[in-house]
Write a protein that holds these residues in place. Structure first.
Motif: not given
Length: 1040
Positions: A594-599, A715-729, A781-785
């Motif tokens: 296994v070369t990458a893991v995240t939880l 590398c692997l990464c989880f994030a709560d962000t905007f991927l489909r459109d700019g209004t729904h995260h 992933v970085l937030d708006g600031r």
């Protein structure tokens, strides 16, 4: 459109001041066990222990947190060290035959170790191994005013302390031989001096033991032989009995003898008793023996070696004998030296030893001699990190108190005796304040264990050990029971120590670790594709482990796995002790490492990657969510595996020839001598030499898509962000591969109440291909600031500020060659920094850290910290990616050190400087973990007050506070410093440099030089006598 080359703007003084308050480079402390120890000493008055190493370091240890290190200027091995009793001074003997005096000095209310004197016996010794003046043994008198030196030529020389002044009262063999009976002489030399021991009741007498077996009691004042002991067996060591009425000698035949000392019998032919404990068959030498008297009656005898040569000659043993009690401590590494902690008060009648301290090649073992069974005492420091080879590491900052207490509780149930109150080496005072936050260092090992260490302070303390081997069917337990049943009762072996470098199955090796500090969930991934999800439990458990298999090849045709098999899991229920207990085992197929893991514990998801692809697993529902194959059609090496022995020689040769041919072709295309472009490049290169002009970027060759192992998930990464459109995260998962590909998935995660009813779904949202196909090292992933997103549970439990969801998010992708920030959700490039193009190096490790200002705790900045293949560390602002500072940290030749580096979230880091030691460093001007200790000493002559070396800090080592700015400003001293600075010039540091550095040190050798170096032992001894007895010369020679 024309492009102009602009000059750089001047530095902003205000920004420079902020940078000084944020960043500072310090190598602060070394955690773990010293590499290649070679000498040991103990000061019973100050309760300090010293360890010398083959690299020329001296490390002093007292109470936990009391640590000091000194480094000799020459990297010669330390062969002997001795404390000047109660004075805070240390004498060291190196294998280059030099003697050094060190002092513990106070500076800025802290103790440092500083060298104040050095000495070399005069004379012109011949070949080193037969040098007459080569020191074999040192005796430091208890009064600390005289040092006796035994030599290979059989002479004994005396130095005045603490000035290291050679005194004109040397003792030579011919003076001793006058008192020896004729029948004992036999025309033979007495050999080197093997042992020197001061008489315990009469400080004017010393016991001198020669290699041939003769032992002499010598009166220093009258220069007279008081007693002769005509031993016939080769001598190894001597030790006095406390009363001075007898002494014990150990010998090369595996035996020891007790000799009576009587004024009425000046010449003793036979000892009182002679014993070969493990005879009658030939035994190995007893290297060192100690004889300690006890109030209970029978003396305590301790000796190393003496094992039967044929059957147990390869064992590393130390024997403890007392009356009918007999234990043979069986270690897994060589015994370097040992001492007892006992009563040294002359008014007391008995030694009454309380503890035995044994320095081994790979660990330190302390035995409690007062408890029945002589158990081991756990050490609060000097832990052998490499008891099984370290394969990975993970640092957890700001550990919640609840998790900390539960981990400590689990560790104490594993080892009920793990209390450090009985630690006998407790000198000095630890002045360091209590750490503001708790820190954990997790290390994964080759034997399938994960060890939890308290990394909050200077001492790296073991807290808890987690083993994953009991989950699988291995032959370990069966083999152990067989070996125990087959062992004989004699000698009475007792296995001691925890150093065990041999792994029963290399597939157990831990490759990646991920811990959620808020939920107590842990993911451990190994070499055979095993990914284990664990939960922290305070109770013992007996349960079955759920097993799920994820096929990462997705039935891709044309690929056959040729590597190792998977580890078979145990069927049925397994008993687990309190601590981390497995709940589900996810097996990747093929079973590659296994070369990458995240939880993400809040979403009940784990993501894992191998050289074949990556997968997403819902451990709550025990349900695979996603499996994606990243293999390229030419990824043949990915099917071999690291443990495969079936690699095709023809295939590897073919690849090598293709690589050579490709480099030749590309080289021919590039080199055009008189072309206009080459002239432009020359002009640009000349312009780039000026400091005020921006440097020309290096040309980076695009990597081929069919490079082997291009599908490795890095590398692997989880994030709560905007991927489909700019209004729904919403929840997303990101994966980066060796070929520069980035996959972003939108996840449909049900609410907490519906976890058991609905399954998680994943949909590919974006796929990014970096132009140069460089391996992706990290994704964040970085937030708006521009701040990194908080960890799971931090926001819901009010432990961190909620991320800015109003402004547009961005993703920072770090490849081996450049850093790039993309705006989300459109994935449009915002800014980048081409590290390889500007600096000529490649990224190896990356982390986002928070740096707090020294001036104000309110001000802090997030920064990107990067370690390169050249061993230097770069810090960049986030998200602007502006270079802030650069520091030299690790030697570029130290590949394992660079690979082992782990950064913390507060601007510190760890890397392995040897298999058993972590070097800790800090990039933050505020957050520094270093020894702050004080040892109060009283000594009659304070040499350090008049020594120039006390005004400067000692060489960089444990506890030295050396910053990058200081290291640049300090002037180099002497020829070697000049050579060092010349060798570290930018031209030679370049990886592309082809400069030939040949230092010819032979010079012109003459016949006279050869004759001088081929002197016999007798000639060297005579020369030395002529020097010491020469008329008109003052009796003392002061050598600083």
């Amino acid at each position: 459109m024309m492009k102009f080359r602009f000059r750089r703007q001047g530095n902003d003084p205000h920004r420079e001041k902020i940078k000084q308050d944020l960043f500072a480079f310090n190598k602060t402390v070394e955690h773990g066990f010293p590499n290649q120890p070679s000498a040991l000493a103990y000061d019973p008055k100050l309760q300090l222990m010293a360890i010398g190493t083959k690299s020329g370091a001296i490390k002093i240890y007292g109470a936990p947190g009391v640590e000091m290190t000194g480094l000799h200027k020459d990297t010669a091995a330390v062969t002997q060290i001795h404390f000047l009793y109660g004075q805070g001074r240390i004498l060291s003997l190196l294998d280059d035959n030099t003697i050094h005096l060190w002092e513990i000095v106070q500076k800025e209310n802290r103790s440092h170790l500083v060298e104040v004197h050095s000495f070399n016996l005069p004379g012109r010794p011949g070949i080193e191994s037969t040098s007459a003046t080569r020191v074999t043994v040192m005796l430091l008198k208890l009064s600390c005013d005289l040092l006796a030196l035994g030599t290979e030529g059989g002479g004994v020389h005396f130095l005045e302390l603490p000035t290291l002044t050679l005194l004109n009262k040397s003792l030579f063999q011919d003076e001793v031989m006058q008192s020896v009976p004729e029948e004992y002489k036999c025309g033979k030399s007495l050999g080197p001096v093997e042992s020197l021991q001061e008489h315990p009741q009469d400080s004017d007498k010393i016991l001198i033991g020669y290699s041939r077996g003769l032992v002499v009691l010598w009166d220093l004042n009258s220069r007279h032989v008081d007693n002769l002991f005509l031993g016939k067996q080769q001598l190894e060591s001597l030790v006095w009995e406390r009363s001075g009425n007898s002494f014990v000698s150990s010998h090369s035949d595996g035996g020891y003898m007790v000799w009576a000392v009587s004024s009425s019998n000046p010449c003793t032919h036979d000892p009182i008793s002679s014993t070969i404990p493990y005879g009658p068959f030939p035994c190995k030498a007893v290297n060192k023996i100690l004889w300690r008297t006890t109030e209970s009656g029978a003396p305590l005898v301790l000796f190393s070696g003496g094992m039967p040569r044929a059957s147990y000659g390869d064992r590393h043993c130390l024997t403890i004998l007392q009356d009918s009690s007999h234990v043979t401590l069986d270690f897994t590494s060589r015994v370097i030296d040992f001492f007892t902690i006992h009563c040294t008060d002359k008014d007391k009648e008995f030694d009454d030893p309380s503890a035995l301290v044994v320095l081994l090649e790979e660990e330190l073992v302390v035995i409690d001699l007062q408890m029945a069974g002589w158990p081991t005492v756990p050490a609060p420091y000097l832990a052998p990190l490499h008891s099984s080879a370290i394969t990975c590491s993970c640092h957890i900052s700001n550990v919640p108190p609840k998790l900390w207490e539960r981990v400590i509780s689990a560790g104490q149930q594993q080892c009920p005796l793990q209390k450090y109150e009985n630690w006998p080496i407790c000198g000095g005072k630890n002045l360091a304040p209590d750490p503001k936050q708790k820190e954990l260092l997790l290390t994964g090992h080759e034997d399938g264990t994960v060890r939890f260490w308290d990394a909050s302070g200077v001492s790296l303390k073991p807290l808890y050990k987690l083993s994953t081997a009991n989950i699988f069917q291995t032959d370990c337990d069966h083999n152990d029971s067989l070996t125990q049943a087959g062992e004989e009762e004699w000698p009475p072996f007792k296995k001691v120590g925890c150093f065990d470098p041999y792994s029963d199955d290399p597939r157990l090796g831990i490759q990646k670790i991920s811990l959620c500090k808020y939920s107590g969930k842990l993911v451990v991934a190994g070499t055979a594709g095993q990914v284990i999800v664990m939960v922290l439990s305070d109770e013992k458990s007996d349960h079955m482990i759920d097993v799920a298999t994820v096929d990462l090849l997705q039935d891709r045709e044309g690929f056959t796995w040729k590597g190792h098999d998977r580890l078979p899991p145990k069927s049925g229920s397994v008993v687990f002790a309190p601590g981390f207990q497995p709940v589900v085992l996810v097996q990747c197929m093929p079973p590659a490492a296994v070369t990458a893991v995240t939880l993400h514990a809040e979403w009940n998801l784990i993501a894992f990657g191998t050289s074949h692809g990556f997968g997403l697993f819902d451990y709550h529902r025990r349900n695979p969510v996603l499996a994606r194959c990243t293999l390229h059609p030419n990824d043949s090496l990915a099917m071999e595996g690291p443990l495969s022995r079936v690699k095709s020689l023809k295939k590897s040769l073919r690849q090598s020839f293709r690589r050579i041919r490709k480099s030749r072709v590309s080289g021919k295309k590039r080199v055009v001598v008189n072309s206009p472009t080459s002239k432009v490049q020359e002009a640009n290169a000349q312009l780039a030499e000026h400091d005020e002009v921006t440097p020309v970027q290096r040309r980076i060759e695009p990597r081929s898509a069919d490079d082997s192992l291009s599908g490795v998930v890095r590398c692997l990464c989880f994030a709560d962000t905007f991927l489909r459109d700019g209004t729904h995260h919403g929840p997303t998962m990101w994966a980066g591969t060796n070929s520069g590909s980035v996959y972003a998935y939108a996840l449909d995660v049900p609410s907490q109440e519906k976890f058991s009813e609905q399954s998680v779904e994943a949909l590919l949202g974006k796929e990014i291909q970096l132009m140069h196909r460089a391996p992706v090292v990290s994704i964040a992933v970085l937030d708006g600031r521009g701040n990194p997103l908080p960890e799971p549970y931090e926001v819901s439990r009010d432990l961190a500020k909620a991320p800015d969801m109003q402004g547009s998010h961005s993703v920072l992708i770090a490849s081996e060659e450049q850093f790039k920030v993309f705006m989300l959700p459109k994935v449009s490039a915002k800014t980048k920094f081409k590290l390889t193009a500007h600096e000529g190096c490649r990224v190896r490790k990356v982390a986002l850290s928070n740096f707090t200002s020294v001036s104000s705790e309110e001000y802090s900045e997030n920064a990107l910290v990067c370690l390169t293949n050249l061993g230097d560390i770069h810090v960049f602002s986030v998200p602007a990616l502006r270079p802030q500072v650069r520091y030299d940290c690790i030697r570029k030749e130290d590949i394992s050190g660079i690979a082992s580096c782990a950064f913390t979230k507060t601007g510190q880091g760890f890397y392995l400087i040897s298999p058993s030691e972590y070097e800790r460093f800090s990039l933050s001007a505020r957050v520094i973990t270093e020894p702050l200790c004080r040892v109060d000493v009283e000594r009659p002559h304070d040499l350090s007050a008049h020594s120039s070396s006390s005004t400067t800090l000692p060489p960089q080592a444990n506890g030295t506070h050396k910053t990058q700015a200081e290291s640049k400003s300090v002037e180099t001293e002497g020829f070697f410093d000049e050579m060092r600075s010349a060798l570290s010039s930018p031209i030679l540091d370049s990886p592309n440099s082809s400069a030939d550095i040949t230092l010819d040190t032979t010079g012109e050798l003459t016949v006279e030089d050869v004759k001088d170096f081929l002197m016999t032992v007798d000639e060297a001894e005579n020369n030395f006598r002529n020097i010491t007895e020469e008329d008109g010369r003052p009796p003392g020679i002061l050598i600083n």
